[in-house]
Enzyme design. Structure first.
Site, PDB file in Angstrom:
ATOM      1  N   ASN A   9      90.090  76.975   9.415  1.00 30.61           N
ATOM      2  CA  ASN A   9      89.486  77.919   8.477  1.00 30.61           C
ATOM      3  C   ASN A   9      89.735  79.323   9.028  1.00 30.61           C
ATOM      4  OD1 ASN A   9      87.885  79.410   6.803  1.00 30.61           O
ATOM      5  ND2 ASN A   9      85.940  78.568   7.538  1.00 30.61           N
ATOM      6  N   TRP A  10      90.678  80.016   8.415  1.00 32.15           N
ATOM      7  CA  TRP A  10      91.058  81.337   8.955  1.00 32.15           C
ATOM      8  C   TRP A  10      90.072  82.431   8.580  1.00 32.15           C
ATOM      9  CZ3 TRP A  10      97.117  81.950   8.211  1.00 32.15           C
ATOM     10  CH2 TRP A  10      97.758  80.917   8.923  1.00 32.15           C
ATOM     11  N   LYS A  11      89.175  82.148   7.662  1.00 31.79           N
ATOM     12  CA  LYS A  11      88.166  83.135   7.223  1.00 31.79           C
ATOM     13  C   LYS A  11      88.855  84.432   6.788  1.00 31.79           C
ATOM     14  CE  LYS A  11      84.936  80.753  10.186  1.00 31.79           C
ATOM     15  NZ  LYS A  11      83.706  80.760  10.952  1.00 31.79           N
ATOM     16  N   HIS A  97      80.852  76.353   2.867  1.00 32.26           N
ATOM     17  CA  HIS A  97      80.798  76.849   4.242  1.00 32.26           C
ATOM     18  C   HIS A  97      79.506  77.645   4.452  1.00 32.26           C
ATOM     19  CE1 HIS A  97      81.692  79.011   7.900  1.00 32.26           C
ATOM     20  NE2 HIS A  97      82.548  78.034   8.156  1.00 32.26           N
ATOM     21  N   GLU A  99      78.879  80.323   5.877  1.00 32.09           N
ATOM     22  CA  GLU A  99      78.977  81.771   5.618  1.00 32.09           C
ATOM     23  C   GLU A  99      78.902  82.052   4.118  1.00 32.09           C
ATOM     24  OE1 GLU A  99      82.552  82.293   7.901  1.00 32.09           O
ATOM     25  OE2 GLU A  99      81.399  81.774   9.687  1.00 32.09           O
ATOM     26  N   GLU A 169      78.842  70.934  10.068  1.00 35.56           N
ATOM     27  CA  GLU A 169      78.942  72.139  10.884  1.00 35.56           C
ATOM     28  C   GLU A 169      77.546  72.693  11.166  1.00 35.56           C
ATOM     29  OE1 GLU A 169      83.053  74.101  10.485  1.00 35.56           O
ATOM     30  OE2 GLU A 169      81.828  74.839   8.851  1.00 35.56           O
ATOM     31  N   GLY A 175      81.048  79.803  15.646  1.00 38.79           N
ATOM     32  CA  GLY A 175      81.414  81.110  16.185  1.00 38.79           C
ATOM     33  C   GLY A 175      80.577  81.549  17.369  1.00 38.79           C
ATOM     34  N   SER A 215      82.685  75.776  17.059  1.00 41.47           N
ATOM     35  CA  SER A 215      83.178  76.064  18.401  1.00 41.47           C
ATOM     36  C   SER A 215      84.030  74.946  19.010  1.00 41.47           C
ATOM     37  CB  SER A 215      82.019  76.430  19.338  1.00 41.47           C
ATOM     38  OG  SER A 215      81.360  77.592  18.865  1.00 41.47           O
ATOM     39  N   GLY A 236      87.433  77.165  13.346  1.00 41.74           N
ATOM     40  CA  GLY A 236      87.457  78.571  12.959  1.00 41.74           C
ATOM     41  C   GLY A 236      88.270  79.377  13.960  1.00 41.74           C
ATOM     42  N   GLY A 237      87.585  80.009  14.901  1.00 42.07           N
ATOM     43  CA  GLY A 237      88.229  80.915  15.869  1.00 42.07           C
ATOM     44  C   GLY A 237      89.504  80.370  16.492  1.00 42.07           C
TER      45      GLY A 237
HETATM   46  P1  PGA Z   1      84.291  78.224  14.830  1.00 41.38           P
HETATM   47  O1  PGA Z   1      84.118  78.146  13.240  1.00 41.38           O
HETATM   48  O2  PGA Z   1      85.282  77.169  15.226  1.00 41.38           O
HETATM   49  O3  PGA Z   1      84.801  79.618  15.100  1.00 41.38           O
HETATM   50  O4  PGA Z   1      82.949  77.978  15.418  1.00 41.38           O
HETATM   51  C1  PGA Z   1      84.048  76.918  12.579  1.00 41.38           C
HETATM   52  C2  PGA Z   1      83.926  77.148  11.101  1.00 41.38           C
HETATM   53  O5  PGA Z   1      83.312  78.159  10.703  1.00 41.38           O
HETATM   54  O6  PGA Z   1      84.416  76.359  10.292  1.00 41.38           O
END
Ligand code: PGA
Length: 252
Positions: A9-11, A97, A99, A169, A175, A215, A236-237
């Site tokens: 997930n590149w956000k 998600h 967010e 998640e 994050g 994470s 994510g990251g």
């Molecule tokens: P993260 O994000 O790996 O940076 O914790 C995961 C996600 O939001 O899907």
């Protein structure tokens, strides 16, 4: 047998140039890795999806959108429809998600509509859910997860789950660098599979891929993925670095 999935997930990251560079790096990083039962998915931002589809055409990398609107079309300024995604060759979408839930007020009922829209068009949905830190501290995490799944998904027919990938998640792990332990992930995934078995059937529950997200890094991926009910990860990251994402794919 259910598939393994590693999705990035590149956000809201990466310009077009960076998108192309990262895809190039990923193709190089994934070369030689046998991906027989594993799907590798990336989710760039909307404006770069079309180019991402083109750049991944001859590879095993699939491209997903990070969201979609529930309506077919119309007066929804700033939104993107399922037909628009389908038209450019995207057929996977991330929904729910944390967010999107937290910053854009996505509710379970809106998500139920979005899931219907996506599945109606034959998309695969990566459906995200998970508890807040307070929920876990109050030992409410199983209840919260059950509610989220019930409200958004359990009106669906069993058949529809052929197009659904679940992504647990825990919000406190996203994050933050504070990942759930492999045991915590397994415990929740087993619970989720049990819910599916109870609501639908054991057979159906065994066929649904359940990813862990929060994470995941190259150093912890192998341990998390080794658990029997963890079928991959939503990253994510670490999906923003070709080397890290490739290493995570390798560890599945
Ligand atoms: P993260 O994000 O790996 O940076 O914790 C995961 C996600 O939001 O899907």
């Amino acid at each position: 047998m259910r598939k393994k999935v590693v999705a990035g997930n590149w956000k809201m990251n990466n310009t077009l140039v960076e998108t192309k560079q990262l895809i190039k790096g990923l193709k190089k990083g994934l070369k030689g890795i046998k991906l027989k039962d594993t799907r590798v998915i990336i989710a760039p931002t909307y404006v770069n999806l079309h180019q991402a589809v083109k750049k991944t055409e001859k590879s095993k990398i699939e491209v997903a959108a990070q969201n979609v609107h529930q309506a077919k079309n119309g007066a929804f300024t700033g939104e993107i429809s399922i037909d628009m995604l389908s038209d450019i060759g995207v057929n996977v979408v991330i929904l729910g998600h944390s967010e999107r839930r937290a910053y854009f007020n996505e509710t379970d009922s809106a998500l139920a509509e979005k899931v219907n829209t996506a599945i109606g068009k034959g998309f695969d949905v990566i459906f995200c859910f998970g508890e807040q830190l307070e929920d876990r501290q109050a030992n409410n995490h199983f209840k919260v997860v059950e509610e989220q799944l019930k409200n958004a998904l359990f009106a669906l027919r069993s058949e529809a789950f052929k197009n659904i990938i679940l992504a647990y998640e825990p919000v406190w792990a996203i994050g933050t660098g504070q990942t759930a332990t492999a045991e915590e992930a397994q415990e929740m995934h087993e619970f989720i599979r049990g819910l599916l078995a109870k609501e639908y059937s054991k057979d159906m529950a065994e066929g649904v891929s359940i990813l862990y997200g929060g994470s995941v890094k190259p150093k912890n991926a192998e341990e998390i993925f080794s658990k029997p009910d963890v079928d991959g990860g939503l990253i994510g990251g670490a999906s923003l670095k070709a080397e890290d994402f490739s290493a995570i794919v390798k560890s599945i």
